[in-house]
Design an enzyme around this catalytic site. Structure first.
Site, PDB file in Angstrom:
ATOM      1  N   SER A   1       0.865  -1.179   0.139  1.00  0.00           N
ATOM      2  CA  SER A   1       0.017   0.134  -0.053  1.00  0.00           C
ATOM      3  C   SER A   1       0.883   1.327   0.015  1.00  0.00           C
ATOM      4  CB  SER A   1      -0.964  -0.061   1.177  1.00  0.00           C
ATOM      5  OG  SER A   1      -1.994   0.872   1.009  1.00  0.00           O
TER       6      SER A   1
ATOM      7  N   ASP B   1      -9.351  -4.664  -5.799  1.00  0.00           N
ATOM      8  CA  ASP B   1      -8.618  -3.669  -4.807  1.00  0.00           C
ATOM      9  C   ASP B   1      -8.799  -2.444  -5.471  1.00  0.00           C
ATOM     10  OD1 ASP B   1      -6.982  -2.318  -3.456  1.00  0.00           O
ATOM     11  OD2 ASP B   1      -5.388  -3.683  -3.433  1.00  0.00           O
TER      12      ASP B   1
ATOM     13  N   HIS C   1      -8.197  -5.049  -0.511  1.00  0.00           N
ATOM     14  CA  HIS C   1      -6.851  -4.535  -0.254  1.00  0.00           C
ATOM     15  C   HIS C   1      -6.252  -5.245   1.004  1.00  0.00           C
ATOM     16  CE1 HIS C   1      -3.879  -1.606  -0.959  1.00  0.00           C
ATOM     17  NE2 HIS C   1      -3.964  -1.005   0.687  1.00  0.00           N
TER      18      HIS C   1
END
Length: 265
Positions: A165, A231, A243
Site C-alpha cells: 500500500s 482492490d 486491499h
C-alpha cells in the site's frame, strides 16, 4: 479470493481519481493510527486494539510486535561478519505499527525458505505510515539510506525491496518514480544493480494507470506487483476488503518465489 499479478504488458481497469481519493479516505477511517513519527529501526508503536492488531490475529500472523530490523535466517553465507547474502528491505502499509508489517514478516520468512543455502536478513523501513499518505517520501529516503549504508559495509549483499500500500509508494519513490507522493531520496544509479528484485502489494501507482514496468523500465524484469481483484487502491475495484487480502491469498509466497529466482549465486 481471486487475485491478479500485475506485470509488463497487462492491462488493468482503474477507478477515477475521485473514487480513489474516497478509498484513501476510507483507509484512513479503518486505519486511524497516523503516526507522527518513529525513531529507531525496531521501535514499536502503541495501539494493541487497533484495526491491524485485530487483522493480524485474524490472519494468525501472531505476536505482540510487528517485526523489527534484524538479520538472520539461514546458516552459511560468504559475505563477511554481520552481513547477509540477501536482505529484504520492506515498507509496511498505512496505519501499521513500526516493523515489517503483516506482509513483510511472512515475506521475509518465505524468502528465507526459498533460499536455504543463503543467509537472509530483513530491515523494516522506518517511516510514519501516516494516513494522510505524506510520509512516503521520507520512507523512501530511509530505504535508500539504509541500502547505501549496508552496501558500503556489505558489498556482496543483494537486496529485495518492496512494500504494501503506502509502502509500495515508498518503494516507487526509492526506485526513481516521480510524482507518486512526497519527495524522497532515490537509490543512486551505482547501487541499483544490487537490487535483485522488487515486490509490492496493492501499489497506489495504479491510480495513475501505471505499473513499475512502465514507469521504471530499468526494473521491469525484476519487479512484480500484486493487485487483488477488486482492490480499489491499485486496480479498478470497489472492494476495500480486497486491499486487505494479501496476507492470505497466496501472493506473499509467490512474491518470495519470484524474488528468490532473481538472486544471483
Amino acid at each position: 479470493m481471486a487475485r491478479r499479478r500485475v506485470g509488463a504488458g497487462k492491462r488493468r481497469r482503474f477507478l477515477t481519481i475521485g473514487i480513489c481519493a474516497a478509498v484513501v479516505a476510507a483507509g484512513a477511517v479503518v486505519t486511524p493510527q497516523a503516526f507522527a513519527g518513529t525513531t529507531g529501526g525496531s521501535a514499536a508503536s502503541a495501539g494493541g486494539g487497533s484495526f491491524f492488531e485485530r487483522l493480524r490475529a485474524r490472519f494468525n500472523q501472531g505476536g505482540a510486535g510487528n517485526g523489527g530490523n534484524a538479520g538472520g535466517g539461514n546458516a552459511g553465507g560468504q559475505n563477511g561478519a554481520g552481513c547477509s547474502d540477501v536482505e529484504l528491505v520492506f515498507a509496511r502499509g498505512t496505519g501499521e505499527p513500526q516493523g515489517l508489517g503483516i506482509l513483510g514478516r511472512p515475506l521475509a520468512q518465505a524468502l528465507a525458505d526459498e533460499l536455504p543455502n543463503q543467509t537472509v536478513g530483513s530491515f523494516a523501513v522506518v517511516y510514519a505510515a501516516a494516513s494522510n499518505q505524506q510520509s512516503a517520501g521520507p520512507g523512501a529516503t530511509n530505504m535508500t539510506q539504509h541500502i547505501q549504508q549496508v552496501a558500503q559495509s556489505c558489498p556482496e549483499t543483494q537486496f529485495v525491496i518492496g512494500g504494501y500500500s503506502q509502502g509500495a509508494t515508498v518503494t516507487d519513490i526509492a526506485i526513481g518514480i516521480r510524482g507518486v507522493g512526497t519527495q524522497g531520496q532515490a537509490i543512486p544509479a551505482n547501487l541499483r544493480d544490487k537490487v535483485a528484485a522488487v515486490v509490492v502489494f496493492g501499489n497506489p501507482l495504479g491510480i495513475r494507470r501505471q505499473t513499475i514496468a512502465r514507469a521504471a523500465p530499468e526494473f521491469a524484469d525484476r519487479a512484480v506487483e500484486f493487485c487483488a481483484t477488486g482492490d480499489p487502491v491499485c486496480g479498478g475495484g470497489n472492494n476495500f476488503a480486497a486491499h486487505l487480502s494479501y496476507a492470505r491469498n497466496g501472493d506473499v509466497p509467490e512474491g518470495a518465489e519470484f524474488a528468490a529466482g532473481k538472486i544471483g549465486g
